[in-house]
Design a protein around this motif. Structure first.
Motif, mmCIF file in Angstrom:
data_model
loop_
_atom_site.group_PDB
_atom_site.id
_atom_site.type_symbol
_atom_site.label_atom_id
_atom_site.label_comp_id
_atom_site.label_asym_id
_atom_site.label_seq_id
_atom_site.Cartn_x
_atom_site.Cartn_y
_atom_site.Cartn_z
ATOM 1 N N PHE A 177 2.638 0.850 4.523
ATOM 2 C CA PHE A 177 2.146 2.207 4.264
ATOM 3 C C PHE A 177 3.333 3.075 3.902
ATOM 4 O O PHE A 177 4.473 2.793 4.283
ATOM 5 N N ALA A 197 -8.660 4.825 11.407
ATOM 6 C CA ALA A 197 -9.496 4.309 10.308
ATOM 7 C C ALA A 197 -8.644 3.497 9.328
ATOM 8 O O ALA A 197 -9.089 2.453 8.820
ATOM 9 N N GLU A 198 -7.427 3.960 9.077
ATOM 10 C CA GLU A 198 -6.534 3.205 8.175
ATOM 11 C C GLU A 198 -6.139 1.863 8.798
ATOM 12 O O GLU A 198 -5.991 0.851 8.092
ATOM 13 N N ILE A 199 -5.954 1.879 10.107
ATOM 14 C CA ILE A 199 -5.622 0.617 10.797
ATOM 15 C C ILE A 199 -6.788 -0.370 10.666
ATOM 16 O O ILE A 199 -6.587 -1.556 10.373
ATOM 17 N N ARG A 200 -8.021 0.113 10.830
ATOM 18 C CA ARG A 200 -9.186 -0.789 10.666
ATOM 19 C C ARG A 200 -9.250 -1.316 9.230
ATOM 20 O O ARG A 200 -9.561 -2.482 9.002
ATOM 21 N N MET A 201 -8.931 -0.457 8.266
ATOM 22 C CA MET A 201 -8.909 -0.883 6.866
ATOM 23 C C MET A 201 -7.865 -1.993 6.667
ATOM 24 O O MET A 201 -8.151 -3.035 6.052
ATOM 25 N N ALA A 202 -6.672 -1.792 7.221
ATOM 26 C CA ALA A 202 -5.597 -2.789 7.057
ATOM 27 C C ALA A 202 -5.977 -4.115 7.721
ATOM 28 O O ALA A 202 -5.658 -5.192 7.205
ATOM 29 N N PHE A 261 0.845 -1.205 0.000
ATOM 30 C CA PHE A 261 0.000 0.000 0.000
ATOM 31 C C PHE A 261 0.880 1.255 0.000
ATOM 32 O O PHE A 261 0.496 2.300 0.496
ATOM 33 N N GLU A 316 -0.351 5.692 10.843
ATOM 34 C CA GLU A 316 -1.671 5.560 10.241
ATOM 35 C C GLU A 316 -2.731 6.219 11.140
ATOM 36 O O GLU A 316 -2.523 6.405 12.334
ATOM 37 N N THR A 317 -3.869 6.502 10.553
ATOM 38 C CA THR A 317 -5.019 6.908 11.366
ATOM 39 C C THR A 317 -5.695 5.629 11.872
ATOM 40 O O THR A 317 -5.532 4.546 11.280
ATOM 41 N N VAL A 363 1.646 -3.502 10.507
ATOM 42 C CA VAL A 363 1.849 -2.396 9.560
ATOM 43 C C VAL A 363 3.219 -1.784 9.759
ATOM 44 O O VAL A 363 3.719 -1.697 10.868
ATOM 45 N N TRP A 377 -8.220 -5.913 5.432
ATOM 46 C CA TRP A 377 -7.506 -6.480 4.287
ATOM 47 C C TRP A 377 -6.773 -7.779 4.632
ATOM 48 O O TRP A 377 -6.062 -8.333 3.796
#
Ligand code: HPA
Length: 283
Positions: free
Chosen positions: A193, A202-207, A141, A199-200, A215, A210
């Motif tokens: 990343f 929200a980005e952590i939840r996205m990762a 990413f 990360e935010t 990260v 996935w």
């Protein structure tokens, strides 16, 4: 001279300097890239010949605290090893050439196995701070691939598979070493990343969604370049924190370095025991 021609020249000059650092003896089969806060392993290398990156044409010169910028050749666990202490991240530069030169230089010198290490944030409650995680796969990413641009046919094909990129057979050897050394070795998918910000939440939840387990901001470019030129890759993350929003702690680089050094003892034991096992050319 084109960029590509000067790159080729840098790779062959650096490879020659690495062979010279080996004193005419065989070049180690295994090279280790030390991640943030894991540079202490460099002090454990016996009979080390140290070459600053600035003496290796085209090598990256790191700018981040915790990254030394030296190549060492010596012995670890009784076996020959090459150590790359320090690297440049993609948040420091948009230029993929220094990293390509570093990986292809060690490959051209004769190294076959690349052991990547990094500091990473955990995405899973059972993977704790200062513990180690075997990297079984990754998600790129970063928003870039270090192999974009004209293909360097001298090193590898335009298109290549990333299935089994984190070598399953060598990973199995690492698991066995961890068991024998009684070291907890989690395993999972590393999501890279770009950074330099953490990360935010929200980005952590996205990762997590996935399928990521950790990260970080490194190792994926190294893996891509190494696989392109036919090296075998293994890797371990040292968990320095829970991903943003998964705990109350405030993320800082100082914190990364401090927690990496807390996990460094197990990391150093694992790597020292693993080098002779990874250096074995069978299978
Ligand atoms: N995110 C990205 N990179 C990192 C982290 C993190 O939480 N911890 C150490 N490197």
């Amino acid at each position: 001279m084109t960029d590509q021609e000067s790159h080729l020249e840098n790779v062959s000059k650096s490879a020659a300097a690495i062979r010279a650092a080996c004193g005419g003896g065989p070049v180690p089969r295994v090279a280790i890239v030390l991640g943030s806060g894991l540079g202490g392993l460099a002090d454990k290398v016996e009979a080390a010949t140290v070459v600053p990156y600035r003496d290796l044409p085209g090598f990256p010169v790191p700018t981040v605290a915790g990254h030394a910028g030296t190549l060492l050749v010596g012995r670890l666990g009784g076996s020959p090893v090459l150590v790359l202490n320090g690297r440049k991240h993609f948040y420091e530069t948009n230029d993929p050439y220094p990293l390509r030169t570093m990986i292809r230089g060690v490959r051209a010198a004769g190294v076959e196995v690349l052991f990547l290490s990094n500091a990473a944030g955990s995405l899973r409650p059972h993977i704790g701070v200062s513990e180690l995680m075997l990297i079984t796969d990754h998600v790129n990413f970063l928003g870039l691939n270090p192999l974009t641009g004209p293909n360097d046919d001298a090193f590898g094909p335009r298109f290549f598979s990333m299935t089994g990129a984190w070598d399953p057979a060598l990973s199995e050897r690492l698991r066995a070493v961890a068991r024998a050394e009684a070291i907890t070795l989690h395993e999972g998918v590393y999501v890279a990343f770009r950074g330099p910000s953490f990360e935010t939440p929200a980005e952590i939840r996205m990762a997590q969604g996935w399928g990521g387990d950790a990260v970080g901001m490194s190792s994926v470019p190294e893996c891509l370049i190494a696989r392109h030129c036919g090296m075998r890759v293994v890797g371990v993350s040292c968990i320095t924190n829970m991903g943003a929003g998964l705990s109350d702690e405030n993320l800082t680089h100082a914190h990364t370095i401090e927690n990496a050094s807390r996990g460094a003892a197990a990391f150093e034991r694992l790597v020292t025991a693993a080098v002779p096992v990874l250096a074995d050319g069978s299978g």
